[in-house]
Scaffold this active site. Structure first.
Site, PDB file in Angstrom:
ATOM      1  N   CYS A 145      43.431  49.616  45.447  1.00  0.00           N
ATOM      2  CA  CYS A 145      42.840  50.451  44.388  1.00  0.00           C
ATOM      3  C   CYS A 145      41.994  51.603  44.908  1.00  0.00           C
ATOM      4  O   CYS A 145      41.930  52.651  44.281  1.00  0.00           O
ATOM      5  CB  CYS A 145      42.054  49.585  43.407  1.00  0.00           C
ATOM      6  SG  CYS A 145      40.692  48.697  44.166  1.00  0.00           S
TER       7      CYS A 145
ATOM      8  N   CYS B 202      45.465  48.123  41.551  1.00  0.00           N
ATOM      9  CA  CYS B 202      45.419  47.357  42.795  1.00  0.00           C
ATOM     10  C   CYS B 202      46.802  47.146  43.415  1.00  0.00           C
ATOM     11  O   CYS B 202      46.924  46.505  44.454  1.00  0.00           O
ATOM     12  CB  CYS B 202      44.743  46.015  42.546  1.00  0.00           C
ATOM     13  SG  CYS B 202      43.062  46.200  41.943  1.00  0.00           S
TER      14      CYS B 202
ATOM     15  N   LYS C  64      39.396  35.856  40.381  1.00  0.00           N
ATOM     16  CA  LYS C  64      38.772  37.162  40.158  1.00  0.00           C
ATOM     17  C   LYS C  64      39.089  37.594  38.735  1.00  0.00           C
ATOM     18  O   LYS C  64      40.249  37.785  38.364  1.00  0.00           O
ATOM     19  CB  LYS C  64      39.316  38.171  41.156  1.00  0.00           C
ATOM     20  CG  LYS C  64      38.809  39.570  40.909  1.00  0.00           C
ATOM     21  CD  LYS C  64      39.281  40.530  41.984  1.00  0.00           C
ATOM     22  CE  LYS C  64      38.816  41.941  41.674  1.00  0.00           C
ATOM     23  NZ  LYS C  64      39.276  42.885  42.691  1.00  0.00           N
TER      24      LYS C  64
ATOM     25  N   ARG D 259      33.232  50.680  41.078  1.00  0.00           N
ATOM     26  CA  ARG D 259      34.307  51.663  40.894  1.00  0.00           C
ATOM     27  C   ARG D 259      33.772  53.076  41.025  1.00  0.00           C
ATOM     28  O   ARG D 259      34.494  53.988  41.428  1.00  0.00           O
ATOM     29  CB  ARG D 259      35.003  51.435  39.560  1.00  0.00           C
ATOM     30  CG  ARG D 259      35.780  50.124  39.575  1.00  0.00           C
ATOM     31  CD  ARG D 259      36.472  49.817  38.265  1.00  0.00           C
ATOM     32  NE  ARG D 259      37.012  48.455  38.308  1.00  0.00           N
ATOM     33  CZ  ARG D 259      37.467  47.808  37.246  1.00  0.00           C
ATOM     34  NH1 ARG D 259      37.469  48.389  36.063  1.00  0.00           N
ATOM     35  NH2 ARG D 259      37.942  46.585  37.372  1.00  0.00           N
TER      36      ARG D 259
ATOM     37  N   ARG E 267      42.992  46.349  34.246  1.00  0.00           N
ATOM     38  CA  ARG E 267      43.489  45.404  35.252  1.00  0.00           C
ATOM     39  C   ARG E 267      43.819  44.035  34.667  1.00  0.00           C
ATOM     40  O   ARG E 267      43.922  43.047  35.384  1.00  0.00           O
ATOM     41  CB  ARG E 267      42.438  45.230  36.355  1.00  0.00           C
ATOM     42  CG  ARG E 267      41.987  46.516  37.037  1.00  0.00           C
ATOM     43  CD  ARG E 267      41.536  46.218  38.461  1.00  0.00           C
ATOM     44  NE  ARG E 267      40.642  47.204  39.041  1.00  0.00           N
ATOM     45  CZ  ARG E 267      41.018  48.391  39.508  1.00  0.00           C
ATOM     46  NH1 ARG E 267      42.270  48.763  39.411  1.00  0.00           N
ATOM     47  NH2 ARG E 267      40.130  49.201  40.061  1.00  0.00           N
TER      48      ARG E 267
ATOM     49  N   LYS F 253      34.629  35.302  41.241  1.00  0.00           N
ATOM     50  CA  LYS F 253      34.057  36.642  41.086  1.00  0.00           C
ATOM     51  C   LYS F 253      34.257  37.130  39.671  1.00  0.00           C
ATOM     52  O   LYS F 253      35.371  37.015  39.194  1.00  0.00           O
ATOM     53  CB  LYS F 253      34.761  37.566  42.080  1.00  0.00           C
ATOM     54  CG  LYS F 253      34.435  39.012  41.922  1.00  0.00           C
ATOM     55  CD  LYS F 253      35.292  39.820  42.856  1.00  0.00           C
ATOM     56  CE  LYS F 253      35.021  41.292  42.592  1.00  0.00           C
ATOM     57  NZ  LYS F 253      35.903  42.143  43.301  1.00  0.00           N
TER      58      LYS F 253
ATOM     59  N   SER G 219      28.702  44.263  41.696  1.00  0.00           N
ATOM     60  CA  SER G 219      27.891  45.477  41.547  1.00  0.00           C
ATOM     61  C   SER G 219      27.135  45.546  40.218  1.00  0.00           C
ATOM     62  O   SER G 219      25.954  45.905  40.186  1.00  0.00           O
ATOM     63  CB  SER G 219      28.781  46.709  41.713  1.00  0.00           C
ATOM     64  OG  SER G 219      29.849  46.680  40.782  1.00  0.00           O
TER      65      SER G 219
HETATM   66  C1  PBG Z   1      38.987  45.820  44.547  1.00  0.00           C
HETATM   67  C2  PBG Z   1      37.654  45.233  44.328  1.00  0.00           C
HETATM   68  C3  PBG Z   1      36.785  45.384  43.232  1.00  0.00           C
HETATM   69  C4  PBG Z   1      35.604  44.739  43.589  1.00  0.00           C
HETATM   70  C5  PBG Z   1      35.802  44.181  44.847  1.00  0.00           C
HETATM   71  N1  PBG Z   1      37.084  44.477  45.278  1.00  0.00           N
HETATM   72  C6  PBG Z   1      36.892  46.159  41.995  1.00  0.00           C
HETATM   73  C7  PBG Z   1      37.916  45.937  40.990  1.00  0.00           C
HETATM   74  O1  PBG Z   1      38.676  44.975  41.000  1.00  0.00           O
HETATM   75  O2  PBG Z   1      37.983  46.810  40.104  1.00  0.00           O
HETATM   76  C8  PBG Z   1      34.361  44.695  42.767  1.00  0.00           C
HETATM   77  C9  PBG Z   1      33.116  44.414  43.503  1.00  0.00           C
HETATM   78  C10 PBG Z   1      31.862  44.742  42.785  1.00  0.00           C
HETATM   79  O3  PBG Z   1      31.850  45.085  41.597  1.00  0.00           O
HETATM   80  O4  PBG Z   1      30.826  44.649  43.438  1.00  0.00           O
HETATM   81  N2  PBG Z   1      40.068  45.221  43.980  1.00  0.00           N
END
Ligand code: PBG
Length: 327
Positions: free
Chosen positions: A120, A128, A203, A213, A225, A256, A282
């Site tokens: 991504c 992704c 996830k 992002r 997604r 996650k 995040s």
């Molecule tokens: C990539 C990825 C993401 C995160 C970690 N790896 C973002 C997403 O799936 O959009 C998010 C991590 C975070 O928010 O700290 N696939």
């Protein structure tokens, strides 16, 4: 009838420490880094107070301080300024992650390097995976399909390039089915049997990834997604995903985000005898950053994640938390 008085166990700090059931330690914390090309770059990420995009030289400087804090592991994300329809810079030998891993290996001892494996941040449309049948990378906003199996090949290439650079663990986060098996086979075939896989197994399609992002400029240009990340209504499905990843060869499985998913962490720890990681993402970081009682609040959150059953926590709070835990 004896007098029940739980307060006897809370009387002072020594007693509380003595009977404390969860123990949060700096070594439980994994610090994510955003690494970008260039020299002497330290670019603030506006939606994540205190977090920066760092060039490799600045990242190395920063890492030197980690050992004294007791943090043993980092998770690397690359910032890509040359996105294309295939995400080619993600597996380039000269990619920013590959080069940084080599530099860390050369300059810093005793650190566990984990590298995120996804498309991504490197592909123009921000999804992704590879999009099926589209002539131009951004065509078909309405009817696009992520091509699971075509994506697997690319993920394996990315993982291999990270292994060649010297990473300890690759962390596939694309949520493609079979990604752990495909990466494991590729690593084994190329004689990287000792490179581990930390799988983003459960996830969720989450609103908590917003600030990340921004950091990577990886917001999907169309759609969302939800066709590959998990539905937040589900928990049995998460356990199924984790069981499959363990079967496919994951060494560590991850849940996650963390805070809205403590039940998943708990069920996973009860069910599997595998290390469980949780990603305090995040949005969870930014939500609490700068609030009153910040220190107590953050330690409460991280300890809560640990108490739920996580063995490790990936968190942007790692440095400050480690500092507070040391005193
Ligand atoms: C990539 C990825 C993401 C995160 C970690 N790896 C973002 C997403 O799936 O959009 C998010 C991590 C975070 O928010 O700290 N696939």
């Amino acid at each position: 009838m004896p007098h029940i008085r739980l307060r006897r166990l809370r009387k002072n700090e020594y007693i509380r420490n003595w009977v404390g059931e969860s123990d949060l330690r700096p070594k439980d914390l994994i610090l994510p880094y955003f690494v970008t090309k260039g020299k002497n770059v330290k670019e603030p990420i506006p939606s994540m107070e205190g977090i920066y995009r760092l060039s490799p030289d600045n990242l190395l400087k920063d890492l030197k301080g980690l050992n004294t804090l007791g943090i043993k592991a980092i998770l690397l994300f690359g910032i890509c300024n040359k996105k294309d329809g295939k995400g080619s810079t993600a597996f380039s030998k000269n990619g920013v992650v590959q080069k940084t891993v080599k530099a860390i290996r050369k300059n810093i001892k005793d650190i566990v390097i984990i590298t995120d494996v996804c498309l991504c941040g490197y592909i123009s449309h921000g999804h992704c995976g590879i999009i099926k049948g589209s002539r131009s990378p951004v065509s078909g906003p309405r009817n696009y399909i992520i091509d699971n199996d075509a994506t697997l090949k690319v993920l394996a290439k990315i993982a291999l390039s990270h292994a060649e650079a010297g990473t300890d663990f690759v962390a596939p986060s694309a949520m493609m089915d079979g990604q752990v098996r495909c990466i494991r086979e590729t690593l084994d075939k190329n004689d990287f049997k000792d490179v581990g896989i930390l799988a983003y197994s459960a996830k969720y399609a989450s609103g908590f990834y917003g600030p990340f992002r921004d950091a990577l400029a990886s917001r999907p240009q169309f759609g969302n997604r939800k066709s590959y990340q998990m539905d937040f209504r589900n928990s049995d499905e998460a356990l199924r995903a984790m069981a499959l990843d363990i079967e496919e060869g994951a060494d560590i499985v991850m849940v996650k985000p963390a805070l809205a998913y403590l039940d998943i962490i708990h069920r996973a720890k009860e069910r599997f005898n595998a290390p469980i990681a949780a990603y305090n993402v995040s949005g969870e970081y930014s939500l609490v950053k700068g609030l009153a009682e910040e220190k107590d609040l953050i330690l409460e959150i991280l300890t809560g994640i640990k108490r739920a059953g996580a063995d490790f926590i990936i968190t942007y709070h790692a440095k400050e938390a480690a500092r507070w835990l040391k005193v």
